[in-house]
Scaffold this motif. Sequence first.
Motif, PDB file in Angstrom:
ATOM      1  N   GLU A   1       0.830  -1.202   0.000  1.00  0.00           N
ATOM      2  CA  GLU A   1       0.000   0.000   0.000  1.00  0.00           C
ATOM      3  C   GLU A   1       0.868   1.257   0.000  1.00  0.00           C
ATOM      4  N   ARG A   2       1.916   1.266   0.793  1.00  0.00           N
ATOM      5  CA  ARG A   2       2.803   2.431   0.827  1.00  0.00           C
ATOM      6  C   ARG A   2       3.512   2.609  -0.515  1.00  0.00           C
TER       7      ARG A   2
ATOM      8  N   ASP B   1       1.017   4.130  -2.997  1.00  0.00           N
ATOM      9  CA  ASP B   1       0.844   5.566  -2.740  1.00  0.00           C
ATOM     10  C   ASP B   1       2.032   6.352  -3.258  1.00  0.00           C
TER      11      ASP B   1
END
Length: 867
Positions: free
Chosen positions: A672-673, A676
């Motif tokens: 997820e990081r 992003d």
Amino acid sequence: MTSTWLVADLQSKTNLQEQFLREADCLPEFAVLRASELWRHVLKNYFPEIDIVSPQFLAVWLSEWLKSQNIVWANSPGSSQLLLDYLEIFLPILPREAEAEKMREWLAQNSAAVVRWGHWYYLCESAWKFLHQQKILLATWVPGFLAASENLPEDFWPNDLRVDLGPVLTGAEAELLEKLARSRKIEVVFPSSEDRARYKDQFAAYGVIENSAQIQALPDKEAAFRVDKHNSFHRFASELGEVKAAVHWLRDAADRGVPLNQLGVFSASIEKYWPLLDSYLRVEGLPVRKAVVTPATSLPSIQNWLATLRIEALQLSAGDLEANIYSRDENATIPYERFAALFKNIYDEDDLSREPAVRRRFTQPFRAGDKLDRERFFTWALQFYDGEVTSIERVAAIFLQECRSNLQLEVRSWVRYVENLVSRIELENSPETQGGIRCGNLDAALPLELDTVVLLGLDAESIRPQERFAVSERDRERLARDLGMNLTPPGRNWSYWVEKIMLQTKSRCHACFALHDLMSRPQSPAAIWLSGSDADCEVPGPTRWDEIQRSAGEVEAGASAIKIEELPRLSPSQIEKYLNCPFQFAAEKIFYLSDLPDVDLDLDAATGGRVVHEILNRLLEPIQPPELRPRLNWTAIELERLVDQVRDDLKIVVGAQKLWPATRARLVKIAERFLDFEKNWRRDFPETETVLREGSVSGKLTLPGDSIAPVEISGRIDRVDKNSKGEYIVLDYKWSMKGDFHSHNKWIENNELQLLFYSYCLENGFTSLPTGPVLGAFYFTLREMDREKGFRDVAGYADEASKLFDKSRGKSPIEREELEKLYEWLRVKVAEVVTRMRSGDFAPRPRDYEICDECKWRTVCRAPHLI
């Protein structure tokens, strides 16, 4: 002969028997006895219902009993052995109810003692009642049991006694002697007044009989400890130095014509030194008066049997699995490297399912807590034994003798007892050599008068072990003063034996102390050693083994270097490894050593890196090739499925399935990081297109110098991005922090080649991409989501429309001319490495000794600083 000599040890018994046989043709059966033999004879005659068992068996039985008591603090590992030790201490009290009542009253008035060890005393009372009901004793408890028995007559032994027990006489034995003295003539060799003053604990029992009118005292020879020319004190760096010095002195004495049977080497625990002593003395050609025995536990058949029993009893370990699979099956279906990776860490029986072929080998019919009687257990256990009958016969004989047929124990307890039983069995390879050097524990030297003696291991812990019990010496003194109870002091103070050996040695006694033991742990000198000297550290004298090693070293020095017919394909990581230490490269690429990562509760660094790389690779897959835009709007559920799919596709084995959700959640968070970060990056630099993921590098690299042939290169680039003008960015994913890496200005001094190598290959056609300029190469650190360390061509941010990164205030900007110089340095460095490899230069020469601390080949490396 109508009297019996009572002595402390086997050596004293042998000496007396030899002396008597020189005066007579034969001896009565009980002419000379060890004290333990006498008490066992008495017990057998008057209490035949009592069984004598070994401490190992009783510890196992007491562990089962402790479980039934539901005492939380007494159910930790080792509690049963500690209980045995406390039973030994309180033995003068436990068999006597009147004395036990006094002890309970005393404890009621001494709260500090209750807090420290009172709970152990009360537990000992309960344990003693249990053992009394079961009618079992340890051999060392027999005197205490007999002394407390009201059914033992005064004339329990038919002969007069002459007693010479020295410091091993116990209070219970003193009471028995006093009782027997009412009907028999008892003569006791009393220690000197100075000995009793110096070693109060060890000679306390003589206070019981010193005022007895019926016992005749035979005084010991008065002799004070002295330091003179006969005693020399030595300090060495390690216990190996002690052994080498001992062998040197013994050889010197033998060369001077001293008979070998007048030489001796002794220690508080000679077995600790024996493997080294045996090897050095064999090479020296000096025979030893010590039987050569083989421990039963060293026999492969016994080892395999015990390993299988432990596994079948759900006591799993990697060592047992290895012994079971590779010593019994020459054609094992699982390669050893894979086995080591899968089973180095094992936590429960479910872990066997990591490899079906291993799981099918074991039936494991029992559950934890299942109980079996003696016959059922041993019948079941014997089915797994496939060695020589003679080895198992000794085990079976002791097992059936010590264990009652109706006894029921848990399977694990039975297995633990069998392990302890086997550890006591020794098989004699060759008998004791008559006329050889004397070798044994300190008490074996006391009856002898030798010309030259070497005393090893005079450190404080060996000579007088620290008390690990809460009952202190002060407590024992208070109980003796308040109640007249002499508790048994734990352990043995060997200082008395050391002193006596020094006094009786005719020519010279060498007393040795080592600063470190064989495991490199520091040691402090014993008081008896310090009372003689505080010698400086010495270098041991030469031995024959030293001469052989020196001659072998001369041969090795002239040996040729390693020659290899053809270099393996070189990657940047392998070149860096060679520059860090040539032996690291040779271990893997020439000797083909492997060290697969271990399966554990968490993913190891290498496996975790593989998983993360593959997840990022799939996250950047194009939505519709040949369009290069990846999908960046993954949901959490989709990411979880992706992580599970990557685990299955890479065949990743996890240590515990129940912990996988936590690992998966951590990997999803990284994904997820990353997504992003990519969304923001591609928004700021819309020209970014990922054109290569996990791309291979291969080809022949031409090196500077006419005599250097091209070399095969290989590698794998994590990621390459480009813009519409065909300009490239190289990215290398790293899990470490960015502080662990450098920008281009530090690459030369730190031998960092990877980013420069891949950039050069990309510009020179060693990948599947069209050649083009590399504007930047960066470490992409995933913990911080940072891609600053590396180099960025200043031309890379000149065109706002097509730029792939911003200008940096750090140290990564570089002019094209400087980059070309780095490329040339790279080619020269690779040429240097190739030349050294082809010359056979693979000696262990680390660039920095700190890398040796984490090197996985440290245990097989022979770098001088590691030996």
